[in-house]
Design a protein around this motif. Structure first.
Motif, short mmCIF file in Angstrom:
data_model
loop_
_atom_site.label_atom_id
_atom_site.label_comp_id
_atom_site.label_asym_id
_atom_site.label_seq_id
_atom_site.Cartn_x
_atom_site.Cartn_y
_atom_site.Cartn_z
N GLY A 183 0.82 -1.20 0.00
CA GLY A 183 0.00 0.00 0.00
C GLY A 183 0.85 1.25 0.00
O GLY A 183 2.08 1.20 0.13
N ILE A 184 0.20 2.37 -0.18
CA ILE A 184 0.88 3.66 -0.14
C ILE A 184 0.15 4.58 0.84
O ILE A 184 -1.06 4.50 1.01
N MET A 185 0.93 5.40 1.52
CA MET A 185 0.38 6.48 2.35
C MET A 185 0.77 7.79 1.68
O MET A 185 1.96 8.02 1.45
N VAL A 186 -0.22 8.62 1.36
CA VAL A 186 0.07 9.84 0.62
C VAL A 186 -0.58 11.04 1.31
O VAL A 186 -1.61 10.91 1.97
N GLY A 237 -3.61 -3.25 -7.13
CA GLY A 237 -3.58 -4.07 -5.92
C GLY A 237 -2.97 -3.38 -4.72
O GLY A 237 -2.61 -4.03 -3.73
N LEU A 238 -2.86 -2.06 -4.76
CA LEU A 238 -2.29 -1.29 -3.67
C LEU A 238 -3.40 -0.60 -2.86
O LEU A 238 -4.32 -0.01 -3.43
N GLU A 239 -3.30 -0.68 -1.55
CA GLU A 239 -4.19 0.10 -0.68
C GLU A 239 -3.68 1.54 -0.63
O GLU A 239 -2.49 1.80 -0.82
N VAL A 240 -4.59 2.46 -0.35
CA VAL A 240 -4.24 3.88 -0.30
C VAL A 240 -4.68 4.46 1.04
O VAL A 240 -5.86 4.38 1.40
N TYR A 241 -3.73 5.04 1.76
CA TYR A 241 -4.01 5.69 3.03
C TYR A 241 -3.69 7.18 2.89
O TYR A 241 -2.60 7.55 2.46
#
Length: 764
Positions: free
Chosen positions: A264-267, A295-299
């Motif tokens: 995942g990514i935190m942006v 397929g990446l979660e996003v925070y």
């Protein structure tokens, strides 16, 4: 500051913490109903997993308490994942402190006044770095402070820096997100941060580990617990990632590569909803949808109720969360300093979660939706109607030529552009206000129509919706009433000001103007729409006592702590309802709620309806107990104070709250009100604000006014109707008291008389 001192301070707060924690957990974790009814399946979310988004609390409830303090952790536990921003001591001790240094959030400078300089990501940074101290020194001698200066400083120095091992080895450790800050700095200076993190992952259950360094994340890839999700944290677009030396704004375009080392990514939230230079939202990016396809979660990070973000949200933090939850693909989680607000947004407001019928508490606009458009304009009233106000209001002012129109004040200086154009008409009227002003009764309606409205935020330092600062048109009372009828608004409130002065000094009968306008619009002959007549003058209200379809409201502006029975009985002679300032219901000292008065109970026991004014969204107008969330303030006045109506500049916020199932205190979950005095009890005794003098009681003399004076004959008060439509015949001149037509020449004679008098005076 040593641990024993902290333990001593903690004892003062334990009772409050347990109580508030229980309330929070009960409010946010719905229990299964006991009834043997089929369970409604949980609603599908547009997150990657289909589950509801996570709330990730930076340092716990850090919007109120110093991060990592027992209270910050306790209030956030059960509704969020605890985010620990890792700093490491020279001997490997792991602590939770946001930032590159210890300076902004701890008392380290009291322990060691000397600073050092390190190169961090290509820039020299000076301060106190955790890697220069043994863990024991930080544990026993350094305590936390509130990093944001606009937040309470009462708790500074009362809690030690949070030791991560101590947190995770406790009996009830929180769900944990470990964010590794400045990994390269530690490695370059001999602190093996990779080994320290891997050891933590092997000993404890850590659900997430993140870092801004791709090199660090790759170094733990395949070595960490499989249950731990690895998240790449991106900084602002133009910041450079230390491993690749590429800007984050460039790296985010290659999601496939990110997927190779992270789940995942935190942006920063602006990656998803950009904010334009004018501080309004721009069009959304496709980042969330694109990441989910990869397929990446996003925070999304950067949420805090007391940080200005965009004018598009009108200072409503719930509106901002919903922008990321209900507009297209939902983010998989939000990183926030106020986890309760984020949790409420998800549980209570997302997916248009509304009741079939709103509760009984009335939503009364204050000059329309004056938080969104200039008050008392056509746009403000239309917005209030669209936003779900039950009652729209008009504070009536009079023009020189006798036209009744809507405006917050008879002084047009701040609410209009009158100052540059009519500065020469400025005058001092001590009967109305101490400062000079440009008053509506000194201008004709035609002159006022040449002005533009001007939006101001009284009681707050923040601009409101500057793109529409001068939008909208002024509205006559007759036009206001026609709008209310045409839109079938549930009710109207007409506020009458300055009647004695207008009658005795300006020859203007504002009471008759209001009565006539209401009668012409047939509001006195119907029962479908509520009609509230409000005034701070008992004699004005008495003029409407014989019209049963009207409800009279006494406006009280001064603070009071008690309403004796004799005063209550006197109010009942003149009014059916009372509109109180909010500080007469809940007492505030130094932005802390210190208790409640009995005023609402005393009035309601006498069958008087009680309204409260004036609620706003800006966090600077909210006590700390409300967590910088206007919804909590609304809940407090509705559920605890039990008022019958709230007067607000932002009807949309109140309407959304009233129509949410969580507005019902018996619903699970619910938005819990603040408890006046609870937060006060957590403050160390020596730091308590000074005790306030008791609020004075409301005396009979405060609510009884002398009879209205007769309307004086004044040549300047000649009435004129608003401009007629095309093709209409000119209106006849108004009749004189004797029935004869007024001679236009009279005004000329008056001028001649004044000139003669002036010449005689000059001769002497």
């Amino acid at each position: 500051m040593n641990i024993s001192f902290w333990e001593k301070k903690k004892m003062f707060r334990s009772l409050f913490l347990i109580s508030l924690l229980l309330h929070t957990i009960v409010a946010q974790k719905p229990a299964l109903p006991n009834l043997p009814t089929p369970q409604v399946p949980p609603q599908k979310w547009s997150t990657l997993s289909g589950n509801e988004p996570l709330v990730i609390a930076r340092g716990g409830f850090s919007g109120l308490f110093p991060e990592g303090s027992p209270d910050a952790i306790g209030l956030s536990q059960g509704i969020s994942v605890f985010l620990c921003n890792l700093q490491v001591a020279k001997d490997g001790g792991a602590f939770c402190v946001t930032g590159t240094t210890l300076d902004n959030t701890t008392t380290i400078s009291l322990v060691d006044p000397k600073e050092k300089t390190y190169n961090v990501d290509g820039k020299d940074v000076r301060g106190h770095f955790s890697l220069d101290y043994p863990g024991l020194l930080i544990d026993q001698n350094v305590s936390m402070t509130q990093a944001i200066f606009s937040r309470p400083n009462f708790y500074d120095g009362t809690s030690p820096v949070l030791n991560l091992d101590a947190l995770l080895s406790g009996k009830s450790p929180p769900r944990l997100w470990l964010n590794v800050q400045n990994a390269a700095l530690y490695t370059e200076n001999g602190v093996q941060v990779v080994d320290i993190v891997l050891e933590l992952l092997s000993f404890y259950q850590i659900e997430f580990v993140s870092s801004t360094s791709i090199g660090f994340l790759k170094s733990i890839s395949g070595k960490s617990n499989k249950a731990t999700k690895v998240v790449f944290k991106l900084l602002n677009n133009n910041k450079v990632e230390p491993s690749t030396k590429k800007p984050y704004g460039s790296i985010v375009k290659d999601l496939a590569t990110i997927k190779s080392f992270a789940s995942g990514i935190m942006v920063p939230k602006e990656y998803i909803w950009p904010v334009k230079p004018d501080k309004y939202l721009g069009p959304p990016t496709t980042l969330v949808a694109d990441a989910h396809k990869s397929g990446l979660e996003v925070y999304a990070s950067g949420f805090a109720n007391d940080f200005f973000s965009s004018y598009s949200y009108n200072y409503d933090p719930i509106a901002e969360y919903l922008q990321f939850l209900d507009r297209g693909d939902s983010v998989d989680g939000v990183v926030t300093d106020f986890p309760a607000t984020a949790s409420n947004a998800i549980a209570c407001f997302a997916h248009n979660n509304t009741l079939p019928k709103k509760g009984p508490t009335l939503i009364i606009s204050n000059n329309g939706a004056s938080g969104v458009y200039p008050g008392s304009t056509d746009l403000a009233y239309q917005q209030a109607i669209d936003d779900g106000a039950d009652i729209i209001d008009c504070s009536v002012q009079m023009t020189k030529d006798g036209i009744a129109f809507c405006s917050n004040s008879t002084d047009l200086t701040s609410d209009t552009t009158a100052m540059p154009k009519f500065m020469s008409r400025s005058s001092n009227v001590p009967e109305l206000q101490p400062k000079s002003g440009i008053f509506s009764f000194d201008l004709t309606w035609s002159e006022i129509q040449t002005l533009k409205p001007q939006m101001v935020s009284k009681g707050s330092d923040f601009l409101r919706n500057p793109a529409n600062k001068t939008s909208g048109k002024f509205v006559t009372l007759s036009a206001f009433l026609e709008l209310a009828k045409a839109k079938a608004v549930p009710g109207i409130l007409v506020n009458i000001q300055n009647a004695p002065y207008l009658a005795s000094q300006k020859g203007l009968d504002i009471v008759d103007a209001v009565s006539t306008a209401l009668s012409n619009a047939t509001f006195d002959k119907q029962a479908k729409q509520q009609v509230l007549i409000q005034s701070d003058d008992s004699s004005v209200l008495s003029r409407f006592k014989d019209i049963p379809s009207y409800k009279r409201v006494m406006l009280l502006k001064d603070k009071m702590g008690d309403v004796p029975r004799q005063t209550v009985e006197e109010i009942k002679k003149h009014a059916d309802a009372v509109n109180l300032p909010k500080t007469s219901i809940i007492k505030v000292s130094n932005s802390i709620l210190v208790g409640m008065t009995n005023v609402v109970k005393e009035l309601k026991d006498a069958n008087l309806t009680v309204f409260v004014h004036n609620l706003k969204n800006e966090y600077t107008t909210l006590a700390f107990d409300y967590w910088s969330d206007p919804n909590v303030e609304i809940a407090t006045y509705v559920q605890t104070a039990k008022v019958d109506g709230i007067v607000t500049d932002f009807p949309a916020t109140a309407s959304r709250f009233m129509r949410s199932p969580c507005s019902d205190p018996t619903h699970d979950p619910t938005i819990l009100p603040a408890k006046p005095g609870d937060l006060l009890n957590t403050i160390p005794t020596e730091l308590l604000p000074p005790a306030q003098a008791p609020l004075p009681p409301l005396e009979v003399a405060d609510v009884v006014d002398p009879p209205l004076p007769a309307v004086t004959k004044n040549s300047n008060s000649t009435k004129a109707e608003p401009a007629a439509g095309p093709g209409a015949k000119p209106a006849s001149p108004p009749a004189s008291p004797s029935g004869a037509r007024v001679n236009v020449a009279n005004s000329g004679l008056s001028i001649v008389a004044i000139l003669v008098f002036a010449m005689l005076f000059a001769a002497h």
